[in-house]
Design an enzyme around this catalytic site. Structure first.
Site, PDB file in Angstrom:
ATOM      1  N   GLU A   1     -62.040 -25.112 -77.217  1.00 25.31           N
ATOM      2  CA  GLU A   1     -62.993 -23.728 -78.633  1.00 25.31           C
ATOM      3  C   GLU A   1     -62.623 -24.246 -79.369  1.00 25.31           C
ATOM      4  OE1 GLU A   1     -64.106 -20.104 -76.875  1.00 25.31           O
ATOM      5  OE2 GLU A   1     -61.857 -19.005 -78.476  1.00 25.31           O
TER       6      GLU A   1
ATOM      7  N   LYS B   1     -62.253 -23.167 -83.225  1.00 24.94           N
ATOM      8  CA  LYS B   1     -61.575 -21.246 -82.869  1.00 24.94           C
ATOM      9  C   LYS B   1     -60.703 -21.042 -84.786  1.00 24.94           C
ATOM     10  CE  LYS B   1     -58.739 -16.783 -81.045  1.00 24.94           C
ATOM     11  NZ  LYS B   1     -58.442 -17.105 -79.843  1.00 24.94           N
TER      12      LYS B   1
ATOM     13  N   LYS C   1     -70.241 -19.190 -79.023  1.00 31.46           N
ATOM     14  CA  LYS C   1     -69.650 -18.172 -78.816  1.00 31.46           C
ATOM     15  C   LYS C   1     -69.561 -17.105 -79.769  1.00 31.46           C
ATOM     16  CE  LYS C   1     -65.876 -16.580 -76.115  1.00 31.46           C
ATOM     17  NZ  LYS C   1     -64.065 -17.326 -76.836  1.00 31.46           N
TER      18      LYS C   1
ATOM     19  N   GLU D   1     -68.416 -12.417 -69.538  1.00 37.57           N
ATOM     20  CA  GLU D   1     -66.935 -12.312 -69.128  1.00 37.57           C
ATOM     21  C   GLU D   1     -67.062 -10.996 -69.242  1.00 37.57           C
ATOM     22  OE1 GLU D   1     -65.561 -12.750 -73.103  1.00 37.57           O
ATOM     23  OE2 GLU D   1     -64.526 -11.121 -73.174  1.00 37.57           O
TER      24      GLU D   1
ATOM     25  N   ASN E   1     -61.767 -12.658 -69.027  1.00 41.17           N
ATOM     26  CA  ASN E   1     -60.931 -12.581 -70.065  1.00 41.17           C
ATOM     27  C   ASN E   1     -58.863 -11.876 -70.250  1.00 41.17           C
ATOM     28  OD1 ASN E   1     -59.914 -12.778 -72.527  1.00 41.17           O
ATOM     29  ND2 ASN E   1     -61.557 -12.692 -73.592  1.00 41.17           N
TER      30      ASN E   1
ATOM     31  N   GLU F   1     -60.405 -17.328 -69.695  1.00 40.02           N
ATOM     32  CA  GLU F   1     -60.415 -17.014 -70.869  1.00 40.02           C
ATOM     33  C   GLU F   1     -59.397 -16.699 -71.098  1.00 40.02           C
ATOM     34  OE1 GLU F   1     -64.706 -15.228 -69.737  1.00 40.02           O
ATOM     35  OE2 GLU F   1     -63.685 -15.663 -71.997  1.00 40.02           O
ATOM     36  N   SER F   2     -58.592 -16.641 -72.533  1.00 38.27           N
ATOM     37  CA  SER F   2     -57.713 -16.756 -73.094  1.00 38.27           C
ATOM     38  C   SER F   2     -56.451 -17.144 -72.505  1.00 38.27           C
ATOM     39  CB  SER F   2     -57.235 -15.087 -73.621  1.00 38.27           C
ATOM     40  OG  SER F   2     -59.183 -15.121 -73.834  1.00 38.27           O
TER      41      SER F   2
HETATM   42  O1  LIG Z   1     -58.782 -14.591 -80.034  1.00 44.89           O
HETATM   43  C1  LIG Z   1     -58.961 -13.268 -80.820  1.00 44.89           C
HETATM   44  O2  LIG Z   1     -58.077 -12.207 -80.946  1.00 44.89           O
HETATM   45  C2  LIG Z   1     -60.208 -11.847 -79.503  1.00 44.89           C
HETATM   46  C3  LIG Z   1     -59.889 -10.295 -80.455  1.00 44.89           C
HETATM   47  C4  LIG Z   1     -60.871 -10.250 -79.713  1.00 44.89           C
HETATM   48  C5  LIG Z   1     -62.057  -9.859 -78.553  1.00 44.89           C
HETATM   49  C6  LIG Z   1     -61.469 -11.485 -78.485  1.00 44.89           C
HETATM   50  C7  LIG Z   1     -60.711 -12.313 -78.920  1.00 44.89           C
HETATM   51  N1  LIG Z   1     -61.068 -13.558 -78.409  1.00 44.89           N
HETATM   52  C8  LIG Z   1     -61.984 -14.485 -78.029  1.00 44.89           C
HETATM   53  C9  LIG Z   1     -62.081 -15.585 -76.745  1.00 44.89           C
HETATM   54  O3  LIG Z   1     -61.957 -15.489 -75.899  1.00 44.89           O
HETATM   55  C10 LIG Z   1     -61.058 -16.561 -77.280  1.00 44.89           C
HETATM   56  O4  LIG Z   1     -61.032 -17.183 -78.321  1.00 44.89           O
HETATM   57  C11 LIG Z   1     -60.507 -17.257 -76.196  1.00 44.89           C
HETATM   58  O5  LIG Z   1     -60.125 -16.867 -74.450  1.00 44.89           O
HETATM   59  C12 LIG Z   1     -59.625 -18.202 -75.685  1.00 44.89           C
HETATM   60  O6  LIG Z   1     -58.582 -17.718 -76.135  1.00 44.89           O
HETATM   61  P1  LIG Z   1     -57.056 -18.159 -76.704  1.00 44.89           P
HETATM   62  O7  LIG Z   1     -56.897 -19.815 -76.028  1.00 44.89           O
HETATM   63  O8  LIG Z   1     -56.019 -17.803 -76.481  1.00 44.89           O
HETATM   64  O9  LIG Z   1     -57.171 -19.208 -78.124  1.00 44.89           O
END
Ligand SMILES: O=C(O)c1ccccc1NCC(=O)[C@H](O)[C@H](O)COP(=O)(O)O
Length: 275
Positions: free
Chosen positions: A59, A61, A121, A170, A191, A221-222
């Site tokens: 991503e 970001k 996204k 998601e 997520n 995810e995340s």
């Molecule tokens: O990333 C956030 O803080 C967030 C808050 C509220 C809704 C969505 C959010 N993130 C979107 C995502 O799904 C993440 O960007 C994606 O899964 C990557 O996550 P990470 O690897 O932990 O940065």
């Protein structure tokens, strides 16, 4: 506590109304129709193929509600090129502006730089955004079950497919997984970031993975911070991971993706019954 998702979507709708005034729906639909066919994101993520490899959705970001500024990404195209060199299967580009600092300009720059499938996204709630995604060359859009009622989820997924794209659908709960399955989602994400508290609990994936629909690509995810998190997700059935922060904050995202892919493949090979 207010649901962050609702707050984000309020802003998304305001920005969307402004874009619609500049480019009416008929024009964005014509631009979508004029695009070359979308790439097959389902196949790129291993859909229908035997498990073996863990796919990475990498991503772009810049910032997030949970962490604020993450990275000063001066050149999203060159970051995306490094993601592709590292073996990312799909690149996700956040286009939501207010909370994530993204834009369609970022998306366009990445589209021009790489030839692998791209996820637009954003917080998709209206048909306009789906046409807009295709008009900018997206292959995949995000549909968050928590943000959509059943009819809208089904309608947006149908529109997405009618334009040749797929959706990352998601979920966060068992009920949302069942709703994703009911509309025949083929790429289903869990997520692990709680949208009320923004806390990340990787165990959510482990608890929900068994409920994901058979045959769907399961996306964790995340919350990937290192190879041990990748191994955890892969051991619990993930076919793909979606990673933002751990890549944009790393000095060598190309090497980091390769490391994640090795950790994922090793964990898949160690699954019970893998041999
Ligand atoms: O990333 C956030 O803080 C967030 C808050 C509220 C809704 C969505 C959010 N993130 C979107 C995502 O799904 C993440 O960007 C994606 O899964 C990557 O996550 P990470 O690897 O932990 O940065």
């Amino acid at each position: 506590m207010a649901n962050v998702l609702d707050e984000i979507i309020d802003g998304v709708r305001e920005d969307l109304a402004a874009r619609e005034r500049l480019l009416p729906a008929a024009e964005v639909q014509a631009a979508a129709a004029a695009r070359p066919a979308a790439l097959d994101a389902w196949a790129a993520l291993g859909g229908g193929q035997p498990a073996g490899e863990l796919r990475v959705i990498a991503e772009v970001k810049r910032q997030s509600p949970s962490k604020g500024a993450l990275a000063d990404i001066a050149d999203p195209a060159s970051l995306a090129a490094r993601y592709a060199e590292g073996g990312a299967s799909v690149i996700s580009v956040l286009t939501e502006q207010r909370r994530f600092g993204g834009s369609l300009a970022d998306f366009d720059a990445v589209r021009a730089a790489v030839g692998i499938p791209l996820l637009r996204k954003d917080f998709t709630v209206e048909e306009y955004q789906v046409h807009e995604a295709r008009a900018h060359g997206a292959d995949l859009v995000l549909l968050i079950v928590a943000a959509l009622d059943d009819a809208r989820l089904a309608g947006l997924l149908e529109l997405t497919r009618s334009l040749g794209m797929e959706a990352l659908v998601e979920t966060h709960t068992e009920d949302e997984i069942d709703r994703a399955a009911a509309v025949d989602a083929r790429i289903v994400g869990v997520n692990v970031r709680n949208l009320k508290t923004l806390d990340v609990d990787r165990g959510v994936f482990g608890r929900l993975a068994d409920r994901l629909p058979d045959g769907a690509v399961a996306v964790a995810e995340s919350g990937v911070r290192g190879p041990e998190d990748v191994a955890y997700y892969a051991a619990h059935g993930a076919g793909a991971i979606l990673v933002g922060e751990a890549l944009v904050t790393h000095g060598d995202p190309r090497a980091r993706i390769q490391e994640f892919k090795r950790a994922g493949a090793a964990a898949i090979a160690a699954r019970p019954g893998a041999h």
